[in-house]
Design an enzyme around this catalytic site. Structure first.
Site, PDB file in Angstrom:
ATOM      1  N   LYS A 160       0.841  -1.194   0.000  1.00 43.64           N
ATOM      2  CA  LYS A 160       0.000   0.000   0.000  1.00 43.64           C
ATOM      3  C   LYS A 160       0.880   1.249   0.000  1.00 43.64           C
ATOM      4  O   LYS A 160       2.054   1.113   0.314  1.00 43.64           O
ATOM      5  CB  LYS A 160      -0.967  -0.029   1.183  1.00 43.64           C
ATOM      6  CG  LYS A 160      -0.296   0.179   2.550  1.00 43.64           C
ATOM      7  CD  LYS A 160      -1.300   0.033   3.652  1.00 43.64           C
ATOM      8  CE  LYS A 160      -1.846   1.349   4.118  1.00 43.64           C
ATOM      9  NZ  LYS A 160      -1.017   2.017   5.168  1.00 43.64           N
ATOM     10  N   LYS A 194      -1.578 -10.603  10.662  1.00 46.87           N
ATOM     11  CA  LYS A 194      -1.376 -10.654  12.122  1.00 46.87           C
ATOM     12  C   LYS A 194      -2.066 -11.900  12.675  1.00 46.87           C
ATOM     13  O   LYS A 194      -3.175 -12.251  12.260  1.00 46.87           O
ATOM     14  CB  LYS A 194      -1.927  -9.384  12.788  1.00 46.87           C
ATOM     15  CG  LYS A 194      -1.073  -8.155  12.457  1.00 46.87           C
ATOM     16  CD  LYS A 194      -1.461  -6.963  13.292  1.00 46.87           C
ATOM     17  CE  LYS A 194      -0.746  -5.704  12.827  1.00 46.87           C
ATOM     18  NZ  LYS A 194       0.485  -5.402  13.527  1.00 46.87           N
ATOM     19  N   GLU A 228      -2.100   4.402  17.958  1.00 43.32           N
ATOM     20  CA  GLU A 228      -0.630   4.395  18.035  1.00 43.32           C
ATOM     21  C   GLU A 228      -0.176   5.513  18.943  1.00 43.32           C
ATOM     22  O   GLU A 228      -0.803   6.583  18.965  1.00 43.32           O
ATOM     23  CB  GLU A 228      -0.037   4.642  16.654  1.00 43.32           C
ATOM     24  CG  GLU A 228      -0.380   3.593  15.650  1.00 43.32           C
ATOM     25  CD  GLU A 228       0.245   3.940  14.307  1.00 43.32           C
ATOM     26  OE1 GLU A 228       1.444   3.671  14.142  1.00 43.32           O
ATOM     27  OE2 GLU A 228      -0.455   4.493  13.457  1.00 43.32           O
ATOM     28  N   ASP A 247      -4.725   6.339   5.412  1.00 45.53           N
ATOM     29  CA  ASP A 247      -3.583   5.514   5.812  1.00 45.53           C
ATOM     30  C   ASP A 247      -4.020   4.234   6.533  1.00 45.53           C
ATOM     31  O   ASP A 247      -3.437   3.174   6.320  1.00 45.53           O
ATOM     32  CB  ASP A 247      -2.665   6.343   6.732  1.00 45.53           C
ATOM     33  CG  ASP A 247      -1.390   5.618   7.097  1.00 45.53           C
ATOM     34  OD1 ASP A 247      -0.800   4.965   6.207  1.00 45.53           O
ATOM     35  OD2 ASP A 247      -0.952   5.702   8.262  1.00 45.53           O
ATOM     36  N   HIS A 252      -6.719  -1.137   6.963  1.00 44.66           N
ATOM     37  CA  HIS A 252      -6.713  -2.021   8.133  1.00 44.66           C
ATOM     38  C   HIS A 252      -8.083  -2.070   8.831  1.00 44.66           C
ATOM     39  O   HIS A 252      -8.601  -3.143   9.131  1.00 44.66           O
ATOM     40  CB  HIS A 252      -5.648  -1.589   9.145  1.00 44.66           C
ATOM     41  CG  HIS A 252      -4.287  -1.396   8.548  1.00 44.66           C
ATOM     42  ND1 HIS A 252      -3.813  -2.177   7.522  1.00 44.66           N
ATOM     43  CD2 HIS A 252      -3.276  -0.531   8.825  1.00 44.66           C
ATOM     44  CE1 HIS A 252      -2.591  -1.787   7.198  1.00 44.66           C
ATOM     45  NE2 HIS A 252      -2.243  -0.784   7.973  1.00 44.66           N
TER      46      HIS A 252
HETATM   47  C1  BG6 Z   1       0.701   1.198   8.260  1.00 42.30           C
HETATM   48  C2  BG6 Z   1       0.514   2.689   8.265  1.00 42.30           C
HETATM   49  O1  BG6 Z   1      -0.078   0.617   7.234  1.00 42.30           O
HETATM   50  O2  BG6 Z   1       0.302   0.660   9.515  1.00 42.30           O
HETATM   51  C3  BG6 Z   1       1.301   3.300   9.410  1.00 42.30           C
HETATM   52  O3  BG6 Z   1       0.968   3.224   7.038  1.00 42.30           O
HETATM   53  C4  BG6 Z   1       0.944   2.652  10.717  1.00 42.30           C
HETATM   54  O4  BG6 Z   1       1.070   4.698   9.477  1.00 42.30           O
HETATM   55  C5  BG6 Z   1       1.056   1.142  10.605  1.00 42.30           C
HETATM   56  O5  BG6 Z   1       1.847   3.127  11.683  1.00 42.30           O
HETATM   57  C6  BG6 Z   1       0.545   0.439  11.850  1.00 42.30           C
HETATM   58  O6  BG6 Z   1       0.870  -0.913  11.777  1.00 42.30           O
HETATM   59  P1  BG6 Z   1       1.180  -1.744  13.088  1.00 42.30           P
HETATM   60  O7  BG6 Z   1       1.413  -3.137  12.591  1.00 42.30           O
HETATM   61  O8  BG6 Z   1       2.379  -1.147  13.720  1.00 42.30           O
HETATM   62  O9  BG6 Z   1      -0.037  -1.613  13.942  1.00 42.30           O
END
Ligand code: BG6
Length: 488
Positions: A160, A194, A228, A247, A252
């Site tokens: 992506k 995951k 996050e 994003d 997700h």
């Molecule tokens: C990515 C985003 O797809 O997923 C990021 O571009 C984000 O901005 C990340 O930080 C989060 O992934 P994870 O696995 O750390 O939760």
């Protein structure tokens, strides 16, 4: 999902070409994932891992550099001996994406590797390149004759972002499909790799305890959160063009929603169809009341003072980019009538956490905090918490109590990183963990409506302090429905 008669397949000999090998994702996730797969004995018996980049490196220099990255970021523990067995598989091709000659010589290298390792032309291309370079790489692969859409042994993994709206996503798709055929293309949404996300359907469908309550009859609503504590982390050039909704919400969160809301699939391959049914049934309306967006300002992360988004390097000081997004979605299917889904994501929130929480209906006039719930914890501390109401010993009062299933306690080992499973599945040609073109388009249709609304209503951008729970407008969104977000 195979049950207990599962025999692990090992991929056939293969040449792997990694475009963007020196990038952040490759250093932190991809090279370590290849090493971890090798360490676990899951790489093909014969393979070459070919890094393509502009650096003036010899093969030895590339190996030394890769070793350092793997040492720092691998999951299974760095072992000199294992690495020394893997290192002879590493090759480096110097080149730039705009240079035809680099691709001509790449073609020769791939052909040579294919003969040496007896791969019969089996090749995995991994495109981990910035959006601006993407068209060039695909064009060069096409022109040079490296990409062969008729060769089912060739596969391409595409990172992506898949565009920034429906129109650009379609353009990108037709570009990739001009070089590769649909079954060769593996689009990545790493959340699908995951462990806990892969376990969602087995947990739901193999356990009557969960199956029986999976609908609006028992559930009040569903909350899906990807939070996050980190900020934009040096990715401002990309993030300024994207924002939280594009994003994370578009991919997700929408994937997590469609997995949660789907009807039972027939085998692994049916999952994509079931997810598409959900995505097509998603309804968003009254966005002034059902969406929220925010941007973080200066605040604290774990006791450390951190900059506001507009002060981050490379960010426009007047930027209107969202670093937080929340959205209420109604899934218009018989199962979910009256049980809305609330999605939220953001940077610089109090902690890093991802979860799907099914909030059970409460009896009578129960307060929101007194509703039971089932929480699928994706990260950290993978597991399931069932929150029930219990009488307090010696009192006439009720309180929430928790029954927990923890991966760490139950399985005593670390789960693989998402990228290990994704790379393994792509090498084996298994497509269920990869969103289809149609899934991506369906979710863009939803996010486009949201982005259009936000564009027309710039004052909807709300601010929140780094380290706080997000903007006040997000809490209001829930309050309007007499509900509350779970604590982060
Ligand atoms: C990515 C985003 O797809 O997923 C990021 O571009 C984000 O901005 C990340 O930080 C989060 O992934 P994870 O696995 O750390 O939760």
């Amino acid at each position: 999902m195979e049950k207990n008669d599962y025999a692990r397949k090992i991929p056939e000999p293969c040449t792997i070409v990694l475009f963007g090998v020196t990038g952040h994702l490759s250093r932190h996730k991809l090279l370590p994932a290849f090493y971890d797969l090798f360490h676990r004995g899951l790489m093909p018996a014969a393979f070459d891992l070919l890094g393509f980049a502009r650096r003036e490196w010899s093969r030895e220099e590339f190996v030394l550099w890769a070793k350092k990255e793997i040492e720092q970021n691998c999951r299974t523990g760095f072992d000199e001996e294992v690495f020394s067995l893997m290192a002879p598989h590493f090759y480096f091709a110097k080149g730039t994406f705009d240079d035809e000659k680099s691709f001509e010589s790449l073609k020769g290298i791939i052909e040579g590797a294919s003969k040496d390792q007896d791969t019969e032309g089996r090749t995995l291309f991994y495109l981990s390149v910035p959006p601006a370079s993407f068209p060039q790489v695909v064009e060069r692969l096409k022109e040079s004759g490296i990409a062969d859409p008729k060769n089912p042994l060739q596969k391409v993994m595409v990172e992506k972002p898949f565009g920034r709206d429906l129109e650009s996503a379609r353009k990108l798709d037709s570009l990739v499909k001009s070089a590769f055929s649909s079954p060769q293309i593996f689009r990545i949404d790493h959340y699908l790799g995951k462990e806990m996300v892969q376990n969602l359907l087995p947990l739901r469908f193999e356990n009557p305890l969960f199956t029986s309550l999976w609908s609006a009859e028992t559930l009040d609503h569903v909350q899906i959160s990807v939070a996050e504590s980190a900020g934009v982390e040096g990715r401002s050039a990309y993030y300024e063009q994207a924002g939280a909704a594009r994003d994370v919400l578009q991919n997700h969160l929408m994937q997590l929603l469609s997995l949660t809301a789907m009807e039972k699939p027939e085998g692994n391959e049916g999952e994509r169809e079931r997810k598409i049914e959900v995505l097509k049934s998603c309804k968003i309306e009254n966005l002034e009341r059902t969406s929220a967006r925010g941007q973080y300002t200066e605040g604290f992360e774990g006791g450390r003072l951190v900059k506001g988004y507009r002060q981050e390097e490379g960010v426009n000081p007047f930027s209107l980019t969202d670093t937080f997004a929340a959205l209420k979605i109604n899934v218009d299917t018989p199962r979910w009538q009256g049980c809305p889904f609330y999605l939220r994501t953001g940077k610089r929130l109090p902690k890093r956490t991802a979860e799907i929480a099914l909030i059970l209906k409460g009896e009578g006039k129960e307060k929101e905090g007194m509703k039971g719930s089932i929480v699928f914890k994706i990260q950290p501390n993978e597991g399931v918490d069932v929150e029930i109401l219990s009488k307090l010993p010696g009192e006439k009062l009720m309180r929430k109590a928790r029954m927990g299933f923890s991966y760490e306690k139950e399985f005593a080992g670390k789960s693989p990183e998402a990228y290990e499973d994704l790379i393994e599945d792509a090498m084996l040609g298994r497509s269920s963990l990869f969103p289809s073109e149609e899934e991506t388009e369906c979710s863009w249709k939803i996010i486009d409506q949201l982005e259009d609304f936000w564009n027309q209503n710039p004052s909807t951008l709300d601010f929140y302090k780094a380290g706080s729970r997000g903007p006040a407008s997000s809490d209001k969104l829930m309050e309007r429905d007499g509900r509350k977000w779970r604590k982060l």
